[in-house]
Design an enzyme around this catalytic site. Structure first.
Site, PDB file in Angstrom:
ATOM      1  N   ASP A 121       0.854  -1.178   0.000  1.00 55.66           N
ATOM      2  CA  ASP A 121       0.000   0.000   0.000  1.00 55.66           C
ATOM      3  C   ASP A 121       0.895   1.235   0.000  1.00 55.66           C
ATOM      4  O   ASP A 121       1.745   1.400   0.874  1.00 55.66           O
ATOM      5  CB  ASP A 121      -0.893  -0.018   1.233  1.00 55.66           C
ATOM      6  CG  ASP A 121      -1.816   1.178   1.300  1.00 55.66           C
ATOM      7  OD1 ASP A 121      -1.335   2.274   1.652  1.00 55.66           O
ATOM      8  OD2 ASP A 121      -3.009   1.023   0.987  1.00 55.66           O
ATOM      9  N   GLY A 122       0.705   2.102  -0.990  1.00 52.67           N
ATOM     10  CA  GLY A 122       1.593   3.245  -1.137  1.00 52.67           C
ATOM     11  C   GLY A 122       1.571   4.188   0.047  1.00 52.67           C
ATOM     12  O   GLY A 122       2.615   4.694   0.474  1.00 52.67           O
ATOM     13  N   ASP A 139       1.317   8.574  -8.298  1.00 49.13           N
ATOM     14  CA  ASP A 139       0.536   8.346  -9.520  1.00 49.13           C
ATOM     15  C   ASP A 139      -0.372   7.138  -9.325  1.00 49.13           C
ATOM     16  O   ASP A 139      -0.406   6.231 -10.148  1.00 49.13           O
ATOM     17  CB  ASP A 139       1.500   8.136 -10.697  1.00 49.13           C
ATOM     18  CG  ASP A 139       0.784   8.110 -12.041  1.00 49.13           C
ATOM     19  OD1 ASP A 139      -0.308   8.696 -12.149  1.00 49.13           O
ATOM     20  OD2 ASP A 139       1.328   7.502 -12.988  1.00 49.13           O
TER      21      ASP A 139
END
Length: 263
Positions: A121-122, A139
């Site tokens: 998970d970013g 992004d």
């Protein structure tokens, strides 16, 4: 509309669809927009204008030592940075394992000492990692737009904390998304208004936010154009156009523009 990057959602993942047509290989999750696009004959080229605008970070960080990317998608930004910014260590974070399974199809290189793709998970990655990237590219999208966890004040605060004093955050946003103005306000609050929101190339709705940890790192137009002329020897990008777009972005009242477009 070009969503860009890879999907990021809580609890479930959209299954990607690969479309091949006219010499392009595209990644999509629904009919609302393209997530990523690759030229079949030039897999390291940046086929989508918004990615070329995001590479405008080179005007301010021409020789970054570390680049972190949230949202892999078809890997356009990661591949470009790996090839054309050869002194940088590049880490890309993608939450969707189905996207990662397409890595070879989009000719994303294998991991090595200066390139790594992580399934995570970013938002959690940025909050917990000990990397100090000179450039952080965000992004990540889902079908509804930028996921809340990637445009909250808490997330941007974690991004700013991870950046060194001369670090730069670059985020792909969609001006028609309902949360767009909230994202920009959060960025401005966290980065002490050292933020420029720029219309992306080739897309009327994609906008790129540049946020500086050190406000003095933002260059004048003349300085940006001079640096672009030097960089274009090494980069197949129209960085002079990007410099002009950034200068234009400084003059846009996005609150007013998006309010008018949504009425």
């Amino acid at each position: 509309m070009i969503r860009g990057g890879g999907p990021s959602q809580n609890g479930r993942h959209e299954r990607p669809v690969v479309v091949r047509a006219g010499g392009f290989v595209a990644l999509q999750f629904d009919e609302s927009g393209v997530q990523s696009c690759m030229l079949a004959q030039e897999p390291y080229a940046l086929a989508l204008g918004y990615t070329r605008t995001m590479m405008g970070f080179l005007l301010f960080q021409p020789n970054p030592r570390r680049i972190s990317i949230v949202g892999l998608g078809g890997g356009s930004l990661a591949k470009y940075c790996y090839r054309y910014v050869p002194d940088a260590v590049v880490t890309a974070v993608e939450i969707n394992p189905d996207v990662l399974a397409l890595r070879s199809l989009f000719q994303i290189p294998p991991d090595d000492e200066r390139f790594e793709v992580i399934c995570a998970d970013g938002a959690q990655y940025v909050d917990s990692c000990d990397h100090r990237p000179d450039v952080l590219l965000v992004d990540g999208f889902n079908a509804e737009g930028v996921p809340p966890q990637l445009c909250s004040r808490a997330f941007y605060t974690a991004c700013r904390r991870q950046l060194p004093d001369n670090g730069l955050l670059v985020a792909n946003l969609i001006s028609s998304d309902s949360g767009f103005r909230r994202c920009v306000r959060s960025l401005r609050a966290v980065f002490d208004d050292a933020v420029v929101v720029v219309p992306a190339q080739d897309s009327p709705e994609n906008v790129i936010a540049f946020a500086w940890k050190n406000p003095a790192a933002c260059l004048s137009l003349d300085e940006s154009l001079a640096r672009a002329r030097v960089l274009e020897v090494m980069h197949p990008l129209n960085l002079r156009e990007t410099a002009i777009r950034i200068e234009y972005g400084k003059r846009i009242d996005w609150d007013e523009r998006t309010a008018c477009s949504q009425t």
